[in-house]
Design a protein around this motif. Structure first.
Motif, PDB file in Angstrom:
ATOM      1  N   ALA A  44      -0.653  22.922   3.580  1.00 40.12           N
ATOM      2  CA  ALA A  44      -1.188  24.135   2.972  1.00 40.12           C
ATOM      3  C   ALA A  44      -0.644  24.357   1.563  1.00 40.12           C
ATOM      4  O   ALA A  44      -1.312  24.959   0.716  1.00 40.12           O
ATOM      5  CB  ALA A  44      -0.869  25.342   3.852  1.00 40.12           C
ATOM      6  N   ASP A  45       0.571  23.882   1.294  1.00 42.30           N
ATOM      7  CA  ASP A  45       1.198  24.106  -0.009  1.00 42.30           C
ATOM      8  C   ASP A  45       1.237  22.852  -0.869  1.00 42.30           C
ATOM      9  O   ASP A  45       1.980  22.772  -1.841  1.00 42.30           O
ATOM     10  CB  ASP A  45       2.617  24.644   0.178  1.00 42.30           C
ATOM     11  N   GLU A  46       0.435  21.849  -0.519  1.00 41.09           N
ATOM     12  CA  GLU A  46       0.403  20.589  -1.265  1.00 41.09           C
ATOM     13  C   GLU A  46      -0.996  20.363  -1.820  1.00 41.09           C
ATOM     14  O   GLU A  46      -1.940  20.171  -1.066  1.00 41.09           O
ATOM     15  CB  GLU A  46       0.785  19.407  -0.365  1.00 41.09           C
ATOM     16  N   MET A  47      -1.135  20.399  -3.120  1.00 39.12           N
ATOM     17  CA  MET A  47      -2.434  20.234  -3.766  1.00 39.12           C
ATOM     18  C   MET A  47      -2.652  18.769  -4.148  1.00 39.12           C
ATOM     19  O   MET A  47      -2.814  18.415  -5.310  1.00 39.12           O
ATOM     20  CB  MET A  47      -2.533  21.147  -4.985  1.00 39.12           C
ATOM     21  N   ILE A  48      -2.625  17.884  -3.160  1.00 36.61           N
ATOM     22  CA  ILE A  48      -2.818  16.461  -3.414  1.00 36.61           C
ATOM     23  C   ILE A  48      -4.298  16.188  -3.667  1.00 36.61           C
ATOM     24  O   ILE A  48      -5.171  16.642  -2.921  1.00 36.61           O
ATOM     25  CB  ILE A  48      -2.300  15.633  -2.227  1.00 36.61           C
ATOM     26  N   SER A  49      -4.580  15.425  -4.706  1.00 41.45           N
ATOM     27  CA  SER A  49      -5.953  15.152  -5.118  1.00 41.45           C
ATOM     28  C   SER A  49      -6.401  13.770  -4.655  1.00 41.45           C
ATOM     29  O   SER A  49      -5.593  12.930  -4.235  1.00 41.45           O
ATOM     30  CB  SER A  49      -6.056  15.231  -6.644  1.00 41.45           C
ATOM     31  N   LEU A  50      -7.695  13.533  -4.778  1.00 40.17           N
ATOM     32  CA  LEU A  50      -8.219  12.204  -4.480  1.00 40.17           C
ATOM     33  C   LEU A  50      -7.680  11.171  -5.468  1.00 40.17           C
ATOM     34  O   LEU A  50      -7.566   9.990  -5.131  1.00 40.17           O
ATOM     35  CB  LEU A  50      -9.750  12.217  -4.504  1.00 40.17           C
ATOM     36  N   ASP A  51      -7.356  11.587  -6.685  1.00 43.53           N
ATOM     37  CA  ASP A  51      -6.738  10.661  -7.636  1.00 43.53           C
ATOM     38  C   ASP A  51      -5.392  10.172  -7.112  1.00 43.53           C
ATOM     39  O   ASP A  51      -5.031   9.002  -7.292  1.00 43.53           O
ATOM     40  CB  ASP A  51      -6.538  11.346  -8.994  1.00 43.53           C
ATOM     41  N   GLU A  52      -4.629  11.067  -6.457  1.00 39.70           N
ATOM     42  CA  GLU A  52      -3.352  10.666  -5.877  1.00 39.70           C
ATOM     43  C   GLU A  52      -3.567   9.650  -4.764  1.00 39.70           C
ATOM     44  O   GLU A  52      -2.831   8.665  -4.648  1.00 39.70           O
ATOM     45  CB  GLU A  52      -2.622  11.901  -5.331  1.00 39.70           C
ATOM     46  N   VAL A  53      -4.585   9.878  -3.954  1.00 37.96           N
ATOM     47  CA  VAL A  53      -4.914   8.922  -2.887  1.00 37.96           C
ATOM     48  C   VAL A  53      -5.298   7.579  -3.490  1.00 37.96           C
ATOM     49  O   VAL A  53      -4.826   6.519  -3.049  1.00 37.96           O
ATOM     50  CB  VAL A  53      -6.052   9.465  -2.005  1.00 37.96           C
ATOM     51  N   ALA A  54      -6.133   7.622  -4.524  1.00 38.15           N
ATOM     52  CA  ALA A  54      -6.606   6.385  -5.145  1.00 38.15           C
ATOM     53  C   ALA A  54      -5.474   5.610  -5.812  1.00 38.15           C
ATOM     54  O   ALA A  54      -5.394   4.382  -5.693  1.00 38.15           O
ATOM     55  CB  ALA A  54      -7.696   6.709  -6.168  1.00 38.15           C
ATOM     56  N   ASP A  55      -4.587   6.320  -6.503  1.00 38.67           N
ATOM     57  CA  ASP A  55      -3.538   5.662  -7.280  1.00 38.67           C
ATOM     58  C   ASP A  55      -2.360   5.193  -6.434  1.00 38.67           C
ATOM     59  O   ASP A  55      -1.735   4.173  -6.747  1.00 38.67           O
ATOM     60  CB  ASP A  55      -3.006   6.614  -8.360  1.00 38.67           C
ATOM     61  N   ILE A  56      -2.042   5.944  -5.385  1.00 37.46           N
ATOM     62  CA  ILE A  56      -0.821   5.671  -4.617  1.00 37.46           C
ATOM     63  C   ILE A  56      -1.118   5.148  -3.212  1.00 37.46           C
ATOM     64  O   ILE A  56      -0.600   4.096  -2.809  1.00 37.46           O
ATOM     65  CB  ILE A  56       0.063   6.942  -4.518  1.00 37.46           C
ATOM     66  N   TYR A  57      -1.956   5.850  -2.478  1.00 35.12           N
ATOM     67  CA  TYR A  57      -2.101   5.541  -1.058  1.00 35.12           C
ATOM     68  C   TYR A  57      -3.093   4.408  -0.779  1.00 35.12           C
ATOM     69  O   TYR A  57      -2.918   3.683   0.208  1.00 35.12           O
ATOM     70  CB  TYR A  57      -2.496   6.805  -0.289  1.00 35.12           C
ATOM     71  N   LEU A  58      -4.094   4.213  -1.626  1.00 36.54           N
ATOM     72  CA  LEU A  58      -4.984   3.063  -1.417  1.00 36.54           C
ATOM     73  C   LEU A  58      -4.263   1.737  -1.654  1.00 36.54           C
ATOM     74  O   LEU A  58      -4.410   0.807  -0.848  1.00 36.54           O
ATOM     75  CB  LEU A  58      -6.229   3.181  -2.290  1.00 36.54           C
ATOM     76  N   PRO A  59      -3.471   1.597  -2.742  1.00 35.06           N
ATOM     77  CA  PRO A  59      -2.688   0.362  -2.848  1.00 35.06           C
ATOM     78  C   PRO A  59      -1.734   0.166  -1.672  1.00 35.06           C
ATOM     79  O   PRO A  59      -1.556  -0.959  -1.189  1.00 35.06           O
ATOM     80  CB  PRO A  59      -1.910   0.554  -4.158  1.00 35.06           C
ATOM     81  N   LEU A  60      -1.129   1.270  -1.203  1.00 36.48           N
ATOM     82  CA  LEU A  60      -0.215   1.159  -0.067  1.00 36.48           C
ATOM     83  C   LEU A  60      -0.957   0.749   1.196  1.00 36.48           C
ATOM     84  O   LEU A  60      -0.466  -0.084   1.969  1.00 36.48           O
ATOM     85  CB  LEU A  60       0.510   2.487   0.150  1.00 36.48           C
ATOM     86  N   SER A  61      -2.149   1.288   1.410  1.00 38.32           N
ATOM     87  CA  SER A  61      -2.914   0.902   2.596  1.00 38.32           C
ATOM     88  C   SER A  61      -3.340  -0.561   2.525  1.00 38.32           C
ATOM     89  O   SER A  61      -3.374  -1.261   3.538  1.00 38.32           O
ATOM     90  CB  SER A  61      -4.141   1.803   2.770  1.00 38.32           C
ATOM     91  N   ARG A  62      -3.625  -1.030   1.313  1.00 40.18           N
ATOM     92  CA  ARG A  62      -3.966  -2.461   1.145  1.00 40.18           C
ATOM     93  C   ARG A  62      -2.764  -3.332   1.484  1.00 40.18           C
ATOM     94  O   ARG A  62      -2.888  -4.337   2.197  1.00 40.18           O
ATOM     95  CB  ARG A  62      -4.427  -2.715  -0.286  1.00 40.18           C
ATOM     96  N   LEU A  63      -1.591  -2.956   0.970  1.00 38.32           N
ATOM     97  CA  LEU A  63      -0.376  -3.712   1.272  1.00 38.32           C
ATOM     98  C   LEU A  63      -0.115  -3.736   2.779  1.00 38.32           C
ATOM     99  O   LEU A  63       0.182  -4.790   3.352  1.00 38.32           O
ATOM    100  CB  LEU A  63       0.816  -3.085   0.546  1.00 38.32           C
ATOM    101  N   LEU A  64      -0.220  -2.572   3.423  1.00 36.22           N
ATOM    102  CA  LEU A  64       0.053  -2.497   4.852  1.00 36.22           C
ATOM    103  C   LEU A  64      -0.985  -3.276   5.653  1.00 36.22           C
ATOM    104  O   LEU A  64      -0.643  -3.901   6.667  1.00 36.22           O
ATOM    105  CB  LEU A  64       0.087  -1.037   5.303  1.00 36.22           C
ATOM    106  N   ASN A  65      -2.234  -3.262   5.215  1.00 30.95           N
ATOM    107  CA  ASN A  65      -3.258  -4.048   5.908  1.00 30.95           C
ATOM    108  C   ASN A  65      -2.916  -5.531   5.883  1.00 30.95           C
ATOM    109  O   ASN A  65      -3.059  -6.233   6.901  1.00 30.95           O
ATOM    110  CB  ASN A  65      -4.621  -3.802   5.250  1.00 30.95           C
ATOM    111  N   LEU A  66      -2.424  -6.015   4.744  1.00 29.05           N
ATOM    112  CA  LEU A  66      -2.018  -7.420   4.651  1.00 29.05           C
ATOM    113  C   LEU A  66      -0.827  -7.698   5.566  1.00 29.05           C
ATOM    114  O   LEU A  66      -0.776  -8.721   6.249  1.00 29.05           O
ATOM    115  CB  LEU A  66      -1.665  -7.758   3.204  1.00 29.05           C
ATOM    116  N   HIS A  67       0.122  -6.772   5.593  1.00 33.32           N
ATOM    117  CA  HIS A  67       1.296  -6.937   6.458  1.00 33.32           C
ATOM    118  C   HIS A  67       0.889  -6.962   7.927  1.00 33.32           C
ATOM    119  O   HIS A  67       1.392  -7.783   8.708  1.00 33.32           O
ATOM    120  CB  HIS A  67       2.293  -5.806   6.208  1.00 33.32           C
ATOM    121  N   VAL A  68       0.009  -6.046   8.311  1.00 35.50           N
ATOM    122  CA  VAL A  68      -0.421  -5.978   9.710  1.00 35.50           C
ATOM    123  C   VAL A  68      -1.103  -7.274  10.118  1.00 35.50           C
ATOM    124  O   VAL A  68      -0.804  -7.848  11.174  1.00 35.50           O
ATOM    125  CB  VAL A  68      -1.360  -4.779   9.935  1.00 35.50           C
ATOM    126  N   SER A  69      -2.013  -7.770   9.287  1.00 39.23           N
ATOM    127  CA  SER A  69      -2.739  -9.002   9.604  1.00 39.23           C
ATOM    128  C   SER A  69      -1.789 -10.177   9.767  1.00 39.23           C
ATOM    129  O   SER A  69      -1.909 -10.971  10.717  1.00 39.23           O
ATOM    130  CB  SER A  69      -3.770  -9.299   8.504  1.00 39.23           C
TER     131      SER A  69
END
Length: 318
Positions: A44-69
Motif C-alpha cells: 500500500a505504501d510502495e509506488m513501484i512502477s512498471l518501469d521498475e519491473v522492466a528494469d529490475i525484476y524482468l532481468p532477475l526473472s530471466r536469470l532465475l529462469n536460466l538457473h531453474v532450467s
C-alpha cells in the motif's frame, strides 16, 4: 588453530551493476504484468512502477529462469547416474531483508513473473512469519519484545518443512500467521504441493542460527538454490517504517480484531513517536544485529534508494 574472521568485501564477492547495466540483461524478456497486476502486487505504501519491473525484476526473472532450467537438468543427470526414477525437486528461492524494506512486494512480483515462464508455471510463496512461536510461547519466554529475532522462530518446524518440500513430498503444511491479530492462527495451514518453484520470504532466512539439540547443524539457507537480499540504508528503511505505521492507522489498525487497534486514534505526532520507539527498540536492533550481517550470504543483493527504487544490483561471482 585460531579462528580466522574475514571481513566480507562486496567487490571481491560480487559483480556490481548500476541500474543501466542491469537493465541491459533483460534482453528480449517480455513484460507480462499489466498496470492492474502490479497494483495488486505492490504494498500500500510502495509506488513501484512498471518501469521498475522492466528494469529490475524482468532481468532477475530471466536469470532465475536460466538457473531453474539448469538445476532441473542437473537433478535429472543425477537421477540418471543413480539409475533411479526422477523425483520432482522444487527449486527454492530465499528472499531476506528488513521490516518495511519491501521484500514481500519483491517476492510477490517475482512469483508472478516466474509463474509466467512456460517451463515452471507452478510457483508458490510462503512467509517465515508462520514459523514464529505463538504469542503464548513468546510471552512465557519473555521474547515479545524480540519478535522477529532469530530466537523467536520455531526453527525445527521450519527446517522440517523445508526438508519435506525439498524431498518432493506432497501436501506439506506450514503454519499461517495473521498480521491483524499479530499471532499464529490456530488450525490454519498453507499447503505446499510439489511446486516447480517455492519462494521463502522472511527477515532471517539467511541466518545461521539453529535450534538447540539438533544432531547436525543445518540452516534454512541450506535448502535454497538461490537467495536474494533486499537492502537499503537504515535511515531510509526507518522512514518507510514510520510512514507505513501512520498509514496503518487508517487501515489495518482499524480492524476490530487488530492487535494494534489502540494505535488507531493516535495523533500524527504520537504515532511518529510510537513508531520510532518500536523501530529503535526492536526492528533496528534486529536489522543491525542479525539481518544485515547475513546479506553477504545472498546470491544477489538489490540495493534500494528513495521511493523503493533499486539503484544497484550485486550478483555473487561464480
Amino acid at each position: 588453530m585460531p579462528e580466522v574472521k574475514l571481513k566480507p568485501s562486496i567487490e571481491q564477492r560480487f559483480t556490481l551493476f548500476d541500474r543501466e547495466e542491469w537493465r541491459a540483461h533483460r534482453a528480449d524478456t517480455p513484460m507480462t504484468l499489466s498496470p492492474n497486476d502490479l497494483l495488486q502486487l505492490r504494498g500500500a505504501d510502495e509506488m513501484i512502477s512498471l518501469d521498475e519491473v522492466a528494469d529490475i525484476y524482468l532481468p532477475l526473472s530471466r536469470l532465475l529462469n536460466l538457473h531453474v532450467s539448469n538445476t532441473i537438468e542437473l537433478y535429472r543427470s543425477t537421477f540418471r547416474f543413480l539409475g533411479t526414477v526422477p523425483a520432482k525437486v522444487p527449486y527454492i528461492i530465499g528472499l531476506a531483508g528488513s521490516v518495511s524494506v519491501g521484500k514481500s512486494t519483491s517476492a510477490r512480483i517475482l512469483r508472478s513473473l516466474l509463474a509466467r515462464w512456460p517451463s515452471h508455471p507452478n510457483v508458490e510463496l510462503i512467509s517465515t512469519d508462520g514459523f514464529l512461536h505463538s504469542n503464548q510461547v513468546l510471552r512465557k519466554r519473555g521474547l515479545m519484545e524480540r519478535k522477529g529475532f532469530p530466537e523467536s522462530y520455531d526453527v525445527r518446524t521450519l527446517l522440517n518443512f523445508l526438508a519435506n518440500v525439498k524431498a518432493g513430498k506432497h501436501n506439506v503444511k506450514a503454519p499461517v500467521y495473521s498480521h491483524i491479530v499479530y499471532d499464529i492462527v490456530p488450525g490454519e495451514h498453507q499447503v505446499i504441493n510439489q511446486p516447480d518453484i517455492l519462494i521463502v520470504e522472511g527477515l532471517n532466512v539467511l541466518q545461521v542460527n539453529t535450534a538447540p539439540g539438533l544432531d547436525d547443524v543445518i540452516f534454512a539457507s541450506d535448502f535454497f538454490d538461490f537467495s536474494i537480499y533486499v537492502d537499503a540504508e537504515t535511515e531510509i528503511i526507518r522512514d518507510w517504517y514510520i510512514a507505513r505505521f501512520l498509514n496503518f492507522r487508517q487501515t489495518a489498525f482499524r480492524d476490530p480484531n487488530s492487535y494494534f487497534g489502540r494505535y488507531a486514534t493516535l495523533s500524527d505526532d504520537e504515532a511518529r513517536d510510537t513508531a520510532l520507539s518500536i523501530w529503535t527498540r526492536i526492528n533496528e536492533r534486529n536489522l543491525v544485529e542479525n539481518i544485515r550481517p547475513a546479506r553477504f550470504r545472498a546470491d544477489l543483493i538489490l540495493k534500494k534508494g528513495l521511493d523503493h527504487r533499486v539503484e544497484s544490483v550485486a550478483l555473487r561471482k561464480l
